[in-house]
Design a protein around this motif. Structure first.
Motif, PDB file in Angstrom:
ATOM      1  N   ASP A  30       0.811  -1.223   0.000  1.00  0.00           N
ATOM      2  CA  ASP A  30       0.000   0.000   0.000  1.00  0.00           C
ATOM      3  C   ASP A  30       0.844   1.273   0.000  1.00  0.00           C
ATOM      4  O   ASP A  30       0.418   2.297  -0.516  1.00  0.00           O
ATOM      5  CB  ASP A  30      -0.942   0.035   1.207  1.00  0.00           C
ATOM      6  CG  ASP A  30      -2.044  -0.998   1.122  1.00  0.00           C
ATOM      7  OD1 ASP A  30      -2.234  -1.585   0.034  1.00  0.00           O
ATOM      8  OD2 ASP A  30      -2.709  -1.232   2.151  1.00  0.00           O
ATOM      9  N   HIS A  31       2.046   1.204   0.575  1.00  0.00           N
ATOM     10  CA  HIS A  31       2.856   2.413   0.714  1.00  0.00           C
ATOM     11  C   HIS A  31       4.072   2.463  -0.205  1.00  0.00           C
ATOM     12  O   HIS A  31       4.789   3.464  -0.213  1.00  0.00           O
ATOM     13  CB  HIS A  31       3.305   2.572   2.171  1.00  0.00           C
ATOM     14  CG  HIS A  31       2.158   2.852   3.083  1.00  0.00           C
ATOM     15  ND1 HIS A  31       1.471   1.841   3.725  1.00  0.00           N
ATOM     16  CD2 HIS A  31       1.555   4.004   3.431  1.00  0.00           C
ATOM     17  CE1 HIS A  31       0.508   2.371   4.445  1.00  0.00           C
ATOM     18  NE2 HIS A  31       0.530   3.680   4.288  1.00  0.00           N
ATOM     19  N   HIS A  32       4.309   1.399  -0.962  1.00  0.00           N
ATOM     20  CA  HIS A  32       5.441   1.416  -1.884  1.00  0.00           C
ATOM     21  C   HIS A  32       5.156   2.438  -2.986  1.00  0.00           C
ATOM     22  O   HIS A  32       4.043   2.482  -3.522  1.00  0.00           O
ATOM     23  CB  HIS A  32       5.679   0.033  -2.490  1.00  0.00           C
ATOM     24  CG  HIS A  32       6.982  -0.074  -3.205  1.00  0.00           C
ATOM     25  ND1 HIS A  32       7.138   0.327  -4.519  1.00  0.00           N
ATOM     26  CD2 HIS A  32       8.192  -0.513  -2.785  1.00  0.00           C
ATOM     27  CE1 HIS A  32       8.389   0.123  -4.878  1.00  0.00           C
ATOM     28  NE2 HIS A  32       9.055  -0.383  -3.851  1.00  0.00           N
ATOM     29  N   PRO A  33       6.140   3.263  -3.338  1.00  0.00           N
ATOM     30  CA  PRO A  33       5.906   4.298  -4.353  1.00  0.00           C
ATOM     31  C   PRO A  33       5.377   3.762  -5.685  1.00  0.00           C
ATOM     32  O   PRO A  33       4.613   4.432  -6.371  1.00  0.00           O
ATOM     33  CB  PRO A  33       7.277   4.944  -4.540  1.00  0.00           C
ATOM     34  CG  PRO A  33       8.076   4.576  -3.350  1.00  0.00           C
ATOM     35  CD  PRO A  33       7.498   3.307  -2.809  1.00  0.00           C
ATOM     36  N   GLU A  34       5.773   2.548  -6.059  1.00  0.00           N
ATOM     37  CA  GLU A  34       5.328   1.968  -7.322  1.00  0.00           C
ATOM     38  C   GLU A  34       4.335   0.822  -7.120  1.00  0.00           C
ATOM     39  O   GLU A  34       3.989   0.133  -8.075  1.00  0.00           O
ATOM     40  CB  GLU A  34       6.542   1.488  -8.113  1.00  0.00           C
ATOM     41  CG  GLU A  34       7.485   2.631  -8.468  1.00  0.00           C
ATOM     42  CD  GLU A  34       8.798   2.141  -9.054  1.00  0.00           C
ATOM     43  OE1 GLU A  34       8.909   0.950  -9.393  1.00  0.00           O
ATOM     44  OE2 GLU A  34       9.716   2.973  -9.159  1.00  0.00           O
ATOM     45  N   GLY A  35       3.915   0.591  -5.873  1.00  0.00           N
ATOM     46  CA  GLY A  35       2.936  -0.453  -5.586  1.00  0.00           C
ATOM     47  C   GLY A  35       3.485  -1.863  -5.610  1.00  0.00           C
ATOM     48  O   GLY A  35       2.728  -2.814  -5.688  1.00  0.00           O
TER      49      GLY A  35
END
Length: 167
Positions: A30-35
């Motif tokens: 949910d919080h990874h910049p690229e998903g």
């Protein structure tokens, strides 16, 4: 109750571990910049941290990131505990594998063999009455999600450097 007894009481079954690792994976994705989803290796680090009360206590939303978490052990002069994460990964590897296996069997996580990542299943509805996790397990799940959020801001090599791990 002593810390050891509390650890044994909560972590005596991989069912708790599968829920916590699912929440970790959700927080990461949910919080990874690229998903992206986390690689399998990061689950072993998360499990080592989350299965120890003294290591998991500093995991709160009040902290900014993983670097802040790592600094908290230096500030409290508790570096020995922090350096024990490497040893804990080795001690909890079979428990972590069992937890991952159980989560995959029950459809909470999916393993992509091509990239070595675990993907979380998005649940469309809440658990029915009486089937929700206990408050202590839910609290661990929240910590796992926070830890996943922190891990998602860094590469695997940066996470290992911050945690003083040798991969």
């Amino acid at each position: 109750m002593s810390n050891l007894v509390e650890e044994i009481r909560v972590w005596n079954t991989p069912v708790v571990g599968s829920y916590v690792l699912w929440r970790f994976t959700q927080g990461y994705t949910d919080h990874h910049p690229e998903g992206h989803s986390p690689v399998l290796l990061l689950h072993f680090l998360a499990s080592a941290i989350l299965t120890n009360k003294r290591l998991s206590d500093p995991v709160t939303n009040l902290r900014k990131d993983l670097a802040s978490y790592a600094r908290s052990f230096t500030d409290k002069k508790d570096v020995d505990l922090f350096l024990s994460i490497h040893h804990r990964v080795n001690n909890t590897k079979f428990y972590t594998l069992s937890s991952i296996d159980l989560a995959i069997q029950h459809g909470l996580l999916f393993l992509n063999l091509e990239d070595g990542c675990l993907y979380p299943k998005n649940l469309s509805r809440k658990p029915s009455r009486g089937m929700a996790p206990k408050p202590s397990v839910k609290s661990l799940g929240n910590k796992a999600e926070t830890l996943g959020k922190w891990f998602s801001a860094y590469s695997v090599s940066q996470v290992s450097t911050l945690l003083k791990m040798v991969l």
